[in-house]
Design a protein around this motif. Structure first.
Motif, PDB file in Angstrom:
ATOM      1  N   THR A   1       0.837  -1.199   0.000  1.00 61.93           N
ATOM      2  CA  THR A   1       0.000   0.000   0.000  1.00 61.93           C
ATOM      3  C   THR A   1       0.874   1.253   0.000  1.00 61.93           C
ATOM      4  N   THR A   2       1.984   1.197   0.718  1.00 64.23           N
ATOM      5  CA  THR A   2       2.922   2.320   0.731  1.00 64.23           C
ATOM      6  C   THR A   2       3.465   2.594  -0.668  1.00 64.23           C
TER       7      THR A   2
ATOM      8  N   TYR B   1       2.080   1.816  -3.494  1.00 63.25           N
ATOM      9  CA  TYR B   1       0.983   2.339  -4.306  1.00 63.25           C
ATOM     10  C   TYR B   1       0.835   3.851  -4.102  1.00 63.25           C
ATOM     11  N   HIS B   2       0.863   4.299  -2.849  1.00 65.59           N
ATOM     12  CA  HIS B   2       0.701   5.728  -2.566  1.00 65.59           C
ATOM     13  C   HIS B   2       1.906   6.535  -3.041  1.00 65.59           C
TER      14      HIS B   2
ATOM     15  N   ASN C   1       1.087  10.516  -3.526  1.00 68.12           N
ATOM     16  CA  ASN C   1       0.454  10.915  -2.270  1.00 68.12           C
ATOM     17  C   ASN C   1       1.454  10.636  -1.141  1.00 68.12           C
TER      18      ASN C   1
ATOM     19  N   LEU D   1       0.157  10.138   2.680  1.00 65.30           N
ATOM     20  CA  LEU D   1      -0.351   8.794   3.002  1.00 65.30           C
ATOM     21  C   LEU D   1       0.756   7.748   2.928  1.00 65.30           C
ATOM     22  N   ALA D   2       1.666   7.904   1.989  1.00 67.55           N
ATOM     23  CA  ALA D   2       2.786   6.960   1.882  1.00 67.55           C
ATOM     24  C   ALA D   2       3.621   6.996   3.157  1.00 67.55           C
TER      25      ALA D   2
ATOM     26  N   TYR E   1       1.657   5.235   5.960  1.00 67.48           N
ATOM     27  CA  TYR E   1       1.723   3.777   5.820  1.00 67.48           C
ATOM     28  C   TYR E   1       3.119   3.242   6.126  1.00 67.48           C
TER      29      TYR E   1
END
Length: 102
Positions: free
Chosen positions: A36-37, A39-40, A45, A48-49, A52
């Motif tokens: 998820t990190t 992806y952000h 972003n 958010l990164a 995460y």
């Protein structure tokens, strides 16, 4: 000295013993958070990164603590089992030898 087991030890054997699902689950959660990190980061972003990435550090830390606790619990469980085996062997009494019948 003699190893005595408490109720807490029995619970630890059950939940953090050799076949515990906690460690693989912690690894899986860490991988999901890391993915998820990434992806952000790709979506630009950074806030958010970064959030995460902090969650990943916490998840990884909890997993490592679970691994170390599992090693300690497994060693204590093995020592207790060996002690029980030694005590069982020591309590064996051999039957008295009989005189041959004449």
């Amino acid at each position: 000295g003699r190893i005595e087991l408490t109720e807490t030890d029995k619970l630890l054997f059950q939940y953090l013993g050799g076949k515990s699902p906690i460690i693989p689950t912690g690894c899986f959660v860490t991988i999901v958070i890391l993915s998820t990190t990434f992806y952000h980061f790709k979506m630009q972003n950074k806030r958010l990164a970064n959030l995460y990435m902090r969650a990943r550090v916490v998840s990884q830390g909890v997993t490592v603590v679970a691994m170390m606790t599992s090693l300690w619990v497994t060693n204590k469980e093995n020592a207790w089992k060996k002690q029980e085996e030694r005590e069982k062997e020591a309590s064996w009494s051999f039957p008295a030898t009989r005189e041959p019948a004449t």
